[in-house]
Design a protein around this motif. Structure first.
Motif, PDB file in Angstrom:
ATOM      1  N   GLY A  62       0.802  -1.207   0.000  1.00 33.16           N
ATOM      2  CA  GLY A  62       0.000   0.000   0.000  1.00 33.16           C
ATOM      3  C   GLY A  62       0.840   1.264   0.000  1.00 33.16           C
ATOM      4  O   GLY A  62       2.040   1.243  -0.289  1.00 33.16           O
ATOM      5  N   PHE A  63       0.231   2.369   0.361  1.00 31.62           N
ATOM      6  CA  PHE A  63       0.854   3.686   0.211  1.00 31.62           C
ATOM      7  C   PHE A  63       2.119   3.846   1.050  1.00 31.62           C
ATOM      8  O   PHE A  63       3.045   4.557   0.662  1.00 31.62           O
ATOM      9  N   LEU A  64       2.211   3.168   2.195  1.00 30.23           N
ATOM     10  CA  LEU A  64       3.359   3.365   3.072  1.00 30.23           C
ATOM     11  C   LEU A  64       4.636   2.733   2.546  1.00 30.23           C
ATOM     12  O   LEU A  64       5.731   3.124   2.938  1.00 30.23           O
ATOM     13  N   MET A  65       4.507   1.756   1.659  1.00 36.50           N
ATOM     14  CA  MET A  65       5.694   1.115   1.110  1.00 36.50           C
ATOM     15  C   MET A  65       6.028   1.643  -0.278  1.00 36.50           C
ATOM     16  O   MET A  65       6.762   1.020  -1.047  1.00 36.50           O
ATOM     17  N   GLY A  66       5.476   2.821  -0.600  1.00 33.96           N
ATOM     18  CA  GLY A  66       5.813   3.498  -1.846  1.00 33.96           C
ATOM     19  C   GLY A  66       5.291   2.810  -3.085  1.00 33.96           C
ATOM     20  O   GLY A  66       5.790   3.032  -4.184  1.00 33.96           O
ATOM     21  N   SER A  67       4.277   1.972  -2.901  1.00 29.16           N
ATOM     22  CA  SER A  67       3.754   1.207  -4.031  1.00 29.16           C
ATOM     23  C   SER A  67       2.658   1.983  -4.748  1.00 29.16           C
ATOM     24  O   SER A  67       1.837   2.654  -4.125  1.00 29.16           O
ATOM     25  N   GLU A  68       2.647   1.875  -6.062  1.00 32.39           N
ATOM     26  CA  GLU A  68       1.551   2.443  -6.837  1.00 32.39           C
ATOM     27  C   GLU A  68       0.361   1.501  -6.868  1.00 32.39           C
ATOM     28  O   GLU A  68      -0.688   1.827  -7.404  1.00 32.39           O
ATOM     29  N   ASN A  69       0.547   0.307  -6.312  1.00 31.58           N
ATOM     30  CA  ASN A  69      -0.540  -0.655  -6.189  1.00 31.58           C
ATOM     31  C   ASN A  69      -1.426  -0.215  -5.025  1.00 31.58           C
ATOM     32  O   ASN A  69      -1.045  -0.333  -3.858  1.00 31.58           O
ATOM     33  N   GLN A  70      -2.597   0.300  -5.332  1.00 32.85           N
ATOM     34  CA  GLN A  70      -3.481   0.882  -4.323  1.00 32.85           C
ATOM     35  C   GLN A  70      -4.608  -0.056  -3.891  1.00 32.85           C
ATOM     36  O   GLN A  70      -5.565   0.370  -3.238  1.00 32.85           O
ATOM     37  N   LEU A  71      -4.508  -1.335  -4.236  1.00 26.48           N
ATOM     38  CA  LEU A  71      -5.617  -2.256  -3.977  1.00 26.48           C
ATOM     39  C   LEU A  71      -5.924  -2.399  -2.486  1.00 26.48           C
ATOM     40  O   LEU A  71      -7.093  -2.450  -2.089  1.00 26.48           O
ATOM     41  N   LEU A  72      -4.898  -2.460  -1.651  1.00 29.28           N
ATOM     42  CA  LEU A  72      -5.152  -2.606  -0.217  1.00 29.28           C
ATOM     43  C   LEU A  72      -5.706  -1.325   0.392  1.00 29.28           C
ATOM     44  O   LEU A  72      -6.551  -1.372   1.298  1.00 29.28           O
ATOM     45  N   ASP A  73      -5.249  -0.185  -0.102  1.00 30.85           N
ATOM     46  CA  ASP A  73      -5.787   1.096   0.378  1.00 30.85           C
ATOM     47  C   ASP A  73      -7.281   1.194   0.056  1.00 30.85           C
ATOM     48  O   ASP A  73      -8.089   1.576   0.907  1.00 30.85           O
ATOM     49  N   ARG A  74      -7.624   0.838  -1.169  1.00 29.74           N
ATOM     50  CA  ARG A  74      -9.038   0.881  -1.575  1.00 29.74           C
ATOM     51  C   ARG A  74      -9.870  -0.136  -0.800  1.00 29.74           C
ATOM     52  O   ARG A  74     -11.031   0.129  -0.461  1.00 29.74           O
ATOM     53  N   TYR A  75      -9.275  -1.289  -0.521  1.00 32.91           N
ATOM     54  CA  TYR A  75      -9.992  -2.312   0.243  1.00 32.91           C
ATOM     55  C   TYR A  75     -10.355  -1.776   1.634  1.00 32.91           C
ATOM     56  O   TYR A  75     -11.484  -1.995   2.112  1.00 32.91           O
ATOM     57  N   CYS A  76      -9.429  -1.084   2.267  1.00 31.74           N
ATOM     58  CA  CYS A  76      -9.714  -0.501   3.579  1.00 31.74           C
ATOM     59  C   CYS A  76     -10.855   0.501   3.494  1.00 31.74           C
ATOM     60  O   CYS A  76     -11.785   0.492   4.317  1.00 31.74           O
ATOM     61  N   LEU A  77     -10.794   1.373   2.510  1.00 28.75           N
ATOM     62  CA  LEU A  77     -11.860   2.366   2.347  1.00 28.75           C
ATOM     63  C   LEU A  77     -13.200   1.701   2.057  1.00 28.75           C
ATOM     64  O   LEU A  77     -14.228   2.043   2.664  1.00 28.75           O
ATOM     65  N   ASN A  78     -13.207   0.738   1.146  1.00 32.88           N
ATOM     66  CA  ASN A  78     -14.454   0.065   0.779  1.00 32.88           C
ATOM     67  C   ASN A  78     -15.051  -0.710   1.950  1.00 32.88           C
ATOM     68  O   ASN A  78     -16.275  -0.845   2.065  1.00 32.88           O
ATOM     69  N   SER A  79     -14.179  -1.209   2.831  1.00 32.34           N
ATOM     70  CA  SER A  79     -14.657  -2.016   3.962  1.00 32.34           C
ATOM     71  C   SER A  79     -15.392  -1.183   5.005  1.00 32.34           C
ATOM     72  O   SER A  79     -16.053  -1.744   5.891  1.00 32.34           O
ATOM     73  N   THR A  80     -15.300   0.137   4.924  1.00 30.77           N
ATOM     74  CA  THR A  80     -16.067   0.982   5.845  1.00 30.77           C
ATOM     75  C   THR A  80     -17.549   0.984   5.485  1.00 30.77           C
ATOM     76  O   THR A  80     -18.392   1.278   6.330  1.00 30.77           O
ATOM     77  N   GLY A  81     -17.855   0.707   4.211  1.00 31.06           N
ATOM     78  CA  GLY A  81     -19.244   0.752   3.756  1.00 31.06           C
ATOM     79  C   GLY A  81     -19.786   2.159   3.594  1.00 31.06           C
ATOM     80  O   GLY A  81     -20.980   2.342   3.356  1.00 31.06           O
TER      81      GLY A  81
END
Length: 239
Positions: free
Chosen positions: A12-31
């Motif tokens: 995710g964002f903290l490891m400098g990755s452009e792969n945002q799938l885990l960041d989006r998963y966290c946001l989506n999991s809030t509902g």
């Protein structure tokens, strides 16, 4: 009220990755359509780089970002110290960053942050975090936050029973050290989480494992008849 928690092995964002799938998963999991998100970078000493990465990443999404720091002067988005509890309890997602878990927990103890985070979790706020931000939620963690740099037991907040260690496939001795600590009785049975994988808990039950890249997993590790038993948990790829 459903209590949810996401422990991320790495990525995710903290490891400098452009792969945002885990960041989006966290946001989506809030509902929530426009979730309120608070980032807590205590483990990094409130790294300015981590703060910049957070705002750069989450500005891409429909959300209301803020942060809580203890080592820096207030800046835009920061929480006033006299408003910490009210602010955290009003979030949809609280995301804890990586760094030195031991130092983070010591600071939190001084400010009673652990108690506030537990109340937030019990009231339905989604808790999440990567590395130190994954370890902290468990009874114990396998952490390298020591002068020796070796993996050692560390008592966490105890929201999730057992132990946890992140970067399971990302650091050469992480898996073997975690096995040794459980085998020697220094840690209870637990879960190892690969970089790129995340584990979702509902209450204290493991609900699913997700992945931002192919072939990564999480692993249940326990001592059985004097032998280490490791069982992989397949992950749902988010791509």
């Amino acid at each position: 009220m459903v209590s949810k928690l996401i422990a991320i092995g790495g990525g995710g964002f903290l490891m400098g990755s452009e792969n945002q799938l885990l960041d989006r998963y966290c946001l989506n999991s809030t509902g929530k359509t426009i979730p309120k998100v608070c980032f807590i970078p205590t483990a990094s000493g409130d790294s300015e780089d981590f703060l910049s990465r957070f705002y750069r990443a989450f500005s891409r999404y429909s959300c209301e970002p803020s942060h809580l720091t203890f080592f820096r002067k207030p800046r835009v988005g920061s929480i006033p110290f006299n408003d910490i509890e009210q602010h955290l309890l009003n979030q949809d997602l609280i995301y804890v960053g990586g760094g030195n878990t031991r130092a983070m927990l010591a600071v939190w103890q001084e400010w009673k942050i652990g108690n506030i985070l537990k109340r937030a979790w019990q009231s339905g706020v989604l808790l999440a975090g990567m590395s130190a931000g994954a370890i902290c939620w468990f009874e114990y963690g396998g952490s390298d936050s020591t002068y020796s740099g070796k993996l050692s037991p560390l008592k966490g907040l105890g929201l999730i029973p057992g132990s946890c260690t992140p970067h399971y496939d990302g650091e050469i001795n992480r898996r073997s050290d975690f096995h040794f600590l459980i085998e020697s009785g220094k840690l209870p049975s637990g879960i190892g989480i690969d970089d790129g994988a995340a584990v979702l808990f509902e209450g204290q039950q493991l609900l699913e494992v997700v992945a931002s890249k192919a072939k990564v997993k999480a692993y249940k590790v326990k001592l059985e008849d004097g032998q280490i038993v490791e069982k992989s948990i397949s992950a749902r790829y988010l791509g």
